[in-house]
Every structure is written in structure tokens, then in C-alpha cells.
Design an enzyme around this catalytic site. Structure first.
Site, PDB file in Angstrom:
ATOM      1  N   GLY A   1       0.884  -1.233  -0.170  1.00 26.38           N
ATOM      2  CA  GLY A   1      -0.008  -0.338   0.155  1.00 26.38           C
ATOM      3  C   GLY A   1       0.819   1.246   0.014  1.00 26.38           C
ATOM      4  O   GLY A   1       1.729   1.417  -0.973  1.00 26.38           O
TER       5      GLY A   1
ATOM      6  N   CYS B   1       5.883  -5.185   0.477  1.00 27.62           N
ATOM      7  CA  CYS B   1       6.281  -3.843  -0.051  1.00 27.62           C
ATOM      8  C   CYS B   1       6.087  -2.931   1.046  1.00 27.62           C
ATOM      9  O   CYS B   1       6.926  -2.982   1.859  1.00 27.62           O
ATOM     10  CB  CYS B   1       5.118  -3.630  -1.327  1.00 27.62           C
ATOM     11  SG  CYS B   1       5.863  -2.577  -2.368  1.00 27.62           S
TER      12      CYS B   1
ATOM     13  N   HIS C   1       4.664  -7.959  -4.429  1.00 21.81           N
ATOM     14  CA  HIS C   1       3.224  -8.280  -3.886  1.00 21.81           C
ATOM     15  C   HIS C   1       3.127  -9.899  -4.131  1.00 21.81           C
ATOM     16  O   HIS C   1       2.353  -9.977  -4.999  1.00 21.81           O
ATOM     17  CB  HIS C   1       2.421  -7.516  -4.707  1.00 21.81           C
ATOM     18  CG  HIS C   1       2.613  -6.217  -4.347  1.00 21.81           C
ATOM     19  ND1 HIS C   1       1.731  -5.763  -3.278  1.00 21.81           N
ATOM     20  CD2 HIS C   1       2.943  -5.151  -4.747  1.00 21.81           C
ATOM     21  CE1 HIS C   1       1.897  -4.009  -3.111  1.00 21.81           C
ATOM     22  NE2 HIS C   1       2.790  -3.717  -4.040  1.00 21.81           N
TER      23      HIS C   1
ATOM     24  N   GLU D   1       0.831 -11.472  -2.941  1.00 26.59           N
ATOM     25  CA  GLU D   1      -0.645 -11.415  -2.802  1.00 26.59           C
ATOM     26  C   GLU D   1      -1.464 -11.254  -4.113  1.00 26.59           C
ATOM     27  O   GLU D   1      -2.450 -11.468  -4.320  1.00 26.59           O
ATOM     28  CB  GLU D   1      -1.162 -10.589  -1.555  1.00 26.59           C
ATOM     29  CG  GLU D   1      -1.081  -9.317  -2.013  1.00 26.59           C
ATOM     30  CD  GLU D   1       0.098  -8.466  -1.777  1.00 26.59           C
ATOM     31  OE1 GLU D   1       1.356  -9.034  -1.709  1.00 26.59           O
ATOM     32  OE2 GLU D   1       0.037  -7.136  -1.776  1.00 26.59           O
TER      33      GLU D   1
HETATM   34  N1  GLN Z   1       6.235   2.980  -2.481  1.00 29.37           N
HETATM   35  C1  GLN Z   1       5.062   2.613  -1.395  1.00 29.37           C
HETATM   36  C2  GLN Z   1       5.522   2.987   0.061  1.00 29.37           C
HETATM   37  O1  GLN Z   1       6.397   3.652   0.143  1.00 29.37           O
HETATM   38  C3  GLN Z   1       5.136   1.179  -1.303  1.00 29.37           C
HETATM   39  C4  GLN Z   1       4.355   0.601  -2.668  1.00 29.37           C
HETATM   40  C5  GLN Z   1       3.555  -0.869  -2.405  1.00 29.37           C
HETATM   41  O2  GLN Z   1       3.406  -1.183  -1.442  1.00 29.37           O
HETATM   42  N2  GLN Z   1       3.406  -1.113  -3.649  1.00 29.37           N
HETATM   43  O3  GLN Z   1       4.747   2.828   0.820  1.00 29.37           O
END
Ligand code: GLN
Length: 192
Positions: free
Chosen positions: A46, A78, A171, A173
Site C-alpha cells: 500500500g 512492499c 506483492h 498476494e
Molecule cells: N512506495 C510505497 C511506499 O512507500 C510502497 C508501494 C507498494 O506497497 N506497492 O509505501
């Protein structure tokens, strides 16, 4: 063992679906009370700055930090990897992380939009490759000596385990392949 999925923001529903594919009910965690009901926690992808903020406004940051300190297994993907890291580069000044794994990550370290890509990874413990989706992923710039590297891409660790904490810069998931969720389940104390 009940595995909860932190559901404040991000791709939590996809994680719940992957566990459902394995026949595992993984309840959403949005409150400290719901956290009390789980034995392990997934922190999804996220936006880590938003997630960090929401954890604090929902009075969840300290309770999660305390559970991690007492050994609760976590799986961060992520943005969740950023939340688990000990050191975050290019974060917001008020962004916090749990330090569950001894690593330094750079937010959006693969670049911006261009750096969303997909690649097949060789993963320790899997007998065929895993299709990994990277979206503005964190780049692991330093990995502590006790961290086990489970997969690399271009010489950079992308799937790691430090004690009870597993993190992926991609990811797992978002593909219909629950093998990394199974690997996490297999790593839990009760499954040993
Ligand atoms: N760039 C996002 C962050 O800094 C992470 C991206 C992602 O979870 N797809 O949280």
C-alpha cells in the site's frame, strides 16, 4: 495459530484471498482488540507513510511493536516490508517502522512508475520460479548479517527472513500463487 491481516489500507483483501486459497481464514486487524486475537500478522502493500500514520491514529503502532518485540511472526510485503525494516531511506520524517528485520530499505528505490515490473524469481524452498509483481517497490540497500536471503533480483535481495519476520519487496498476494503464503505458514512455530 490465527494469522491476521492488517487492514487499515492497501492490498489486505488480496492477502486474505491467498490464505483462503490455502483454506485458512485470515481475519482483518483494524484495532488493538483484533490484534489480541491473532498469533501472527501480515502487513500488506500500500503506502507506508499512510499506513504508519493510520497505525498511530488507530492506536495500533505501539501494540504491534510490542507484539513484534515479544516474538509475533510478521509477513510484510512492499509497504509492509518498509514497516518492518529497521532503517527507512526517503521516507517522510514522521514515518515510523518496527525494526522487525535488520535491513535498510529505500522507498521507491527502483525509481518511479517505470520501476513497476514483473519478474520470475528463484525462491529458496520452492521447486519452480515465483512470478513477482513489483510496484514502486522498496529497495533493500543493506541487509544485516542475521538476515536470510530467500530470493534475489539482479543481485538485490527481494525476499528475506530475519527470525520471525519475513519480508518481500514485491506483492506475492497479487498473483494467484499462494506458495509464499504457504512458506510463511510453514515458518510459524505451531507448524514446525
Ligand atoms: N512506495 C510505497 C511506499 O512507500 C510502497 C508501494 C507498494 O506497497 N506497492 O509505501
Amino acid at each position: 495459530m490465527t494469522i491476521g491481516v492488517l487492514a487499515l489500507q492497501g492490498a489486505f483483501a488480496a492477502h486474505q484471498q491467498r490464505f483462503a486459497d490455502l483454506g485458512i481464514d485470515a481475519p482483518a486487524v483494524r484495532t488493538a482488540q483484533e490484534l489480541d486475537g491473532v498469533d501472527a500478522l501480515v502487513i500488506p502493500g500500500g503506502e507506508s507513510t499512510t499506513m504508519s500514520h493510520l497505525m498511530r491514529t488507530n492506536q495500533l503502532f505501539e501494540p504491534i511493536a510490542a507484539r513484534i518485540a515479544s516474538g509475533m511472526p510478521v509477513f510484510g510485503t512492499c509497504a509492509g516490508m518498509i514497516m518492518c525494516a529497521s532503517d527507512v531511506l526517503d521516507g517522510r520524517p514522521d514515518q515510523r517502522s518496527f525494526g522487525a528485520a535488520d535491513l535498510t530499505v529505500r522507498r521507491n528505490g527502483y525509481g518511479r512508475q517505470l520501476a513497476s515490473f514483473e519478474v520470475d524469481l528463484d525462491v529458496k524452498g520452492l521447486d519452480s520460479s515465483f512470478h513477482a509483481v513489483f510496484i514502486r517497490a522498496p529497495l533493500a540497500e543493506r541487509v544485516g548479517p542475521e538476515v536470510d536471503v530467500l530470493a534475489e533480483h539482479d543481485g538485490v535481495p527481494v525476499l528475506l527472513r530475519h527470525g520471525a519476520c519475513t519480508v518481500a519487496s514485491f506483492h506475492p498476494e497479487l498473483t494467484r500463487d499462494a506458495r509464499l503464503h504457504q512458506l510463511f505458514v510453514d515458518s510459524l512455530p505451531a507448524s514446525r
